[in-house]
Scaffold this motif. Structure first.
Motif, mmCIF file in Angstrom:
data_model
loop_
_atom_site.group_PDB
_atom_site.id
_atom_site.type_symbol
_atom_site.label_atom_id
_atom_site.label_comp_id
_atom_site.label_asym_id
_atom_site.label_seq_id
_atom_site.Cartn_x
_atom_site.Cartn_y
_atom_site.Cartn_z
ATOM 1 N N GLY A 198 1.008 -1.272 -0.074
ATOM 2 C CA GLY A 198 -0.111 0.087 -0.272
ATOM 3 C C GLY A 198 1.299 1.152 -0.048
ATOM 4 O O GLY A 198 0.058 2.641 0.280
ATOM 5 N N THR A 199 2.213 1.408 -0.612
ATOM 6 C CA THR A 199 2.646 2.314 0.182
ATOM 7 C C THR A 199 3.709 2.310 -1.507
ATOM 8 O O THR A 199 3.806 0.978 -2.258
ATOM 9 N N ALA A 200 4.114 3.601 -1.774
ATOM 10 C CA ALA A 200 4.875 3.419 -2.604
ATOM 11 C C ALA A 200 6.391 2.924 -3.048
ATOM 12 O O ALA A 200 6.666 1.360 -3.829
ATOM 13 N N GLU A 201 7.506 2.798 -1.429
ATOM 14 C CA GLU A 201 8.389 1.182 -1.987
ATOM 15 C C GLU A 201 7.926 0.301 -1.612
ATOM 16 O O GLU A 201 8.763 -0.811 -2.701
ATOM 17 N N GLY A 202 6.688 -0.170 -0.882
ATOM 18 C CA GLY A 202 6.314 -1.544 -0.634
ATOM 19 C C GLY A 202 5.611 -2.315 -1.969
ATOM 20 O O GLY A 202 6.163 -3.033 -3.230
ATOM 21 N N LEU A 203 5.003 -1.281 -3.494
ATOM 22 C CA LEU A 203 4.615 -1.763 -4.423
ATOM 23 C C LEU A 203 6.287 -2.314 -5.513
ATOM 24 O O LEU A 203 6.006 -2.921 -5.968
ATOM 25 N N ALA A 204 7.058 -0.600 -5.273
ATOM 26 C CA ALA A 204 7.628 -0.842 -6.235
ATOM 27 C C ALA A 204 8.690 -2.765 -6.025
ATOM 28 O O ALA A 204 9.041 -2.817 -7.068
ATOM 29 N N GLU A 205 9.046 -2.210 -4.770
ATOM 30 C CA GLU A 205 9.661 -4.106 -4.536
ATOM 31 C C GLU A 205 8.685 -4.924 -4.385
ATOM 32 O O GLU A 205 9.277 -6.204 -5.720
ATOM 33 N N ALA A 206 7.551 -4.491 -4.980
ATOM 34 C CA ALA A 206 6.437 -5.955 -5.449
ATOM 35 C C ALA A 206 6.394 -5.814 -7.213
ATOM 36 O O ALA A 206 6.518 -7.220 -7.455
ATOM 37 N N THR A 207 6.600 -4.705 -7.178
ATOM 38 C CA THR A 207 6.651 -4.805 -8.787
ATOM 39 C C THR A 207 7.599 -5.827 -9.110
ATOM 40 O O THR A 207 7.820 -6.493 -10.590
ATOM 41 N N TYR A 230 9.273 -7.844 -7.781
ATOM 42 C CA TYR A 230 9.560 -9.724 -7.037
ATOM 43 C C TYR A 230 8.702 -10.346 -8.550
ATOM 44 O O TYR A 230 7.966 -11.718 -8.066
ATOM 45 N N GLY A 231 7.858 -9.069 -8.781
ATOM 46 C CA GLY A 231 6.511 -10.420 -9.629
ATOM 47 C C GLY A 231 5.290 -10.433 -9.016
ATOM 48 O O GLY A 231 4.822 -11.780 -8.761
ATOM 49 N N VAL A 232 5.359 -9.742 -7.268
ATOM 50 C CA VAL A 232 3.774 -10.264 -6.523
ATOM 51 C C VAL A 232 3.198 -9.697 -7.184
ATOM 52 O O VAL A 232 2.375 -8.572 -7.064
ATOM 53 N N MET A 233 1.963 -10.609 -7.524
ATOM 54 C CA MET A 233 0.796 -10.166 -8.107
ATOM 55 C C MET A 233 -1.321 -11.092 -6.781
ATOM 56 O O MET A 233 -1.572 -10.373 -6.821
ATOM 57 N N ALA A 234 0.075 -12.221 -6.128
ATOM 58 C CA ALA A 234 -0.739 -12.380 -4.844
ATOM 59 C C ALA A 234 -0.980 -11.910 -3.235
ATOM 60 O O ALA A 234 0.924 -12.451 -3.380
ATOM 61 N N LEU A 235 -1.197 -11.297 -2.139
ATOM 62 C CA LEU A 235 -0.841 -11.398 -1.181
ATOM 63 C C LEU A 235 -1.559 -12.139 -0.565
ATOM 64 O O LEU A 235 -2.898 -12.822 -0.385
ATOM 65 N N PRO A 236 -1.016 -13.031 0.936
ATOM 66 C CA PRO A 236 0.364 -12.273 1.240
ATOM 67 C C PRO A 236 1.383 -13.488 0.367
ATOM 68 O O PRO A 236 1.010 -13.863 -0.151
ATOM 69 N N ALA A 237 2.592 -12.778 0.244
ATOM 70 C CA ALA A 237 3.743 -14.206 -0.920
ATOM 71 C C ALA A 237 4.919 -13.115 0.431
ATOM 72 O O ALA A 237 5.515 -12.289 1.085
ATOM 73 N N VAL A 238 5.361 -14.511 0.373
ATOM 74 C CA VAL A 238 6.692 -14.615 0.921
ATOM 75 C C VAL A 238 7.687 -15.515 0.303
ATOM 76 O O VAL A 238 7.207 -15.921 -0.200
ATOM 77 N N ILE A 239 8.998 -14.784 0.163
ATOM 78 C CA ILE A 239 9.826 -14.927 -0.688
ATOM 79 C C ILE A 239 10.934 -14.764 0.197
ATOM 80 O O ILE A 239 11.381 -14.324 0.863
#
Length: 87
Positions: free
Chosen positions: A38-47, A49-58
């Motif tokens: 929900g934050t810009a930094e978190g969204l950038a990291e998720a993008t 890593y190609g995270v499309m489903a939450l939660p994600a653990v890598i």
């Protein structure tokens, strides 16, 4: 030893269990980074890593090679520890 990256969002119904996993991992001296998508930094990291489903653990090693990942669900603590300590 691997590092665990947890991606979550405040309104995600499964994400409280991911936050609980994060707390338990830290208590076991496992390196954890968490990202709120929900934050810009978190969204950038998720993008990244190609995270499309939450939660994600890598889980990655020191060279950022993927050791294991769970997307859309939360693994058991033992599963994560096996991957982290097996690296």
């Amino acid at each position: 030893m691997g590092i665990v990256k947890i991606f979550y969002k405040d309104d995600c119904p499964m994400c409280p269990s991911a936050k609980n996993l994060q707390k338990n991992l830290k208590e076991n001296n496992v390196g954890v980074e968490s990202y709120n998508v929900g934050t810009a930094e978190g969204l950038a990291e998720a993008t990244f890593y190609g995270v499309m489903a939450l939660p994600a653990v890598i889980i990655e090693d020191e060279m950022e090679n993927s050791l294991g990942e769970w997307r859309g669900n939360v693994p058991k603590m033992e599963e994560v520890l096996n991957v982290v300590h097996g690296s």
